[in-house]
Design a protein around this motif. Structure first.
Motif, mmCIF file in Angstrom:
data_model
loop_
_atom_site.group_PDB
_atom_site.id
_atom_site.type_symbol
_atom_site.label_atom_id
_atom_site.label_comp_id
_atom_site.label_asym_id
_atom_site.label_seq_id
_atom_site.Cartn_x
_atom_site.Cartn_y
_atom_site.Cartn_z
ATOM 1 N N LEU A 140 -6.842 3.900 5.605
ATOM 2 C CA LEU A 140 -5.801 4.863 5.950
ATOM 3 C C LEU A 140 -4.465 4.138 6.086
ATOM 4 O O LEU A 140 -4.407 3.039 6.647
ATOM 5 C CB LEU A 140 -6.147 5.559 7.261
ATOM 6 N N PRO A 141 -3.407 4.754 5.598
ATOM 7 C CA PRO A 141 -2.096 4.102 5.748
ATOM 8 C C PRO A 141 -1.681 4.128 7.232
ATOM 9 O O PRO A 141 -1.897 5.095 7.932
ATOM 10 C CB PRO A 141 -1.161 4.971 4.893
ATOM 11 N N VAL A 142 -1.136 3.029 7.651
ATOM 12 C CA VAL A 142 -0.696 2.906 9.039
ATOM 13 C C VAL A 142 0.821 2.883 9.047
ATOM 14 O O VAL A 142 1.455 2.080 8.360
ATOM 15 C CB VAL A 142 -1.251 1.618 9.685
ATOM 16 N N ALA A 143 1.383 3.763 9.812
ATOM 17 C CA ALA A 143 2.845 3.801 9.931
ATOM 18 C C ALA A 143 3.212 3.360 11.333
ATOM 19 O O ALA A 143 2.660 3.847 12.321
ATOM 20 C CB ALA A 143 3.352 5.215 9.650
ATOM 21 N N ILE A 144 4.152 2.452 11.400
ATOM 22 C CA ILE A 144 4.618 1.963 12.700
ATOM 23 C C ILE A 144 5.931 2.674 12.998
ATOM 24 O O ILE A 144 6.886 2.609 12.230
ATOM 25 C CB ILE A 144 4.801 0.455 12.707
ATOM 26 N N VAL A 145 5.927 3.333 14.117
ATOM 27 C CA VAL A 145 7.132 4.086 14.524
ATOM 28 C C VAL A 145 7.789 3.351 15.685
ATOM 29 O O VAL A 145 7.165 3.002 16.665
ATOM 30 C CB VAL A 145 6.736 5.519 14.959
ATOM 31 N N ASP A 146 9.077 3.130 15.563
ATOM 32 C CA ASP A 146 9.802 2.442 16.645
ATOM 33 C C ASP A 146 10.213 3.388 17.698
ATOM 34 O O ASP A 146 10.716 4.387 17.690
ATOM 35 C CB ASP A 146 11.060 1.750 16.110
#
Length: 80
Positions: A74-80
């Protein structure tokens, strides 16, 4: 007397032959009907088999798609 007996035998033989021909014709007609029924049943069963095989192929395809989706990370998105 002999000619009358001979004629009577011929008449009986002719009647028996006629009965045999009719019985044979009835038997052939019954077998023709049975053959037609069996051919229709075969056609129906062939159609049902084709539908079932298509449904099975669809299920297998969807299972493969699901397995492929589970195997992909699964794509992992890092949100600041």
């Amino acid at each position: 007397m002999a000619t009358k007996l001979k004629a009577e035998r011929f008449s009986i033989a002719e009647a028996e032959a006629r009965k045999a021909r009719l019985a044979l014709a009835d038997e052939i007609t019954a077998r023709d009907r049975q053959l037609t029924d069996m051919q229709q049943l075969l056609a129906t069963n062939t159609e049902k088999l084709a539908v079932a095989q298509k449904a099975q192929a669809d299920v297998l395809r969807k299972e493969r798609e699901l397995d492929d989706a589970k195997a992909r990370p699964l794509p992992v998105a890092i949100v600041d």
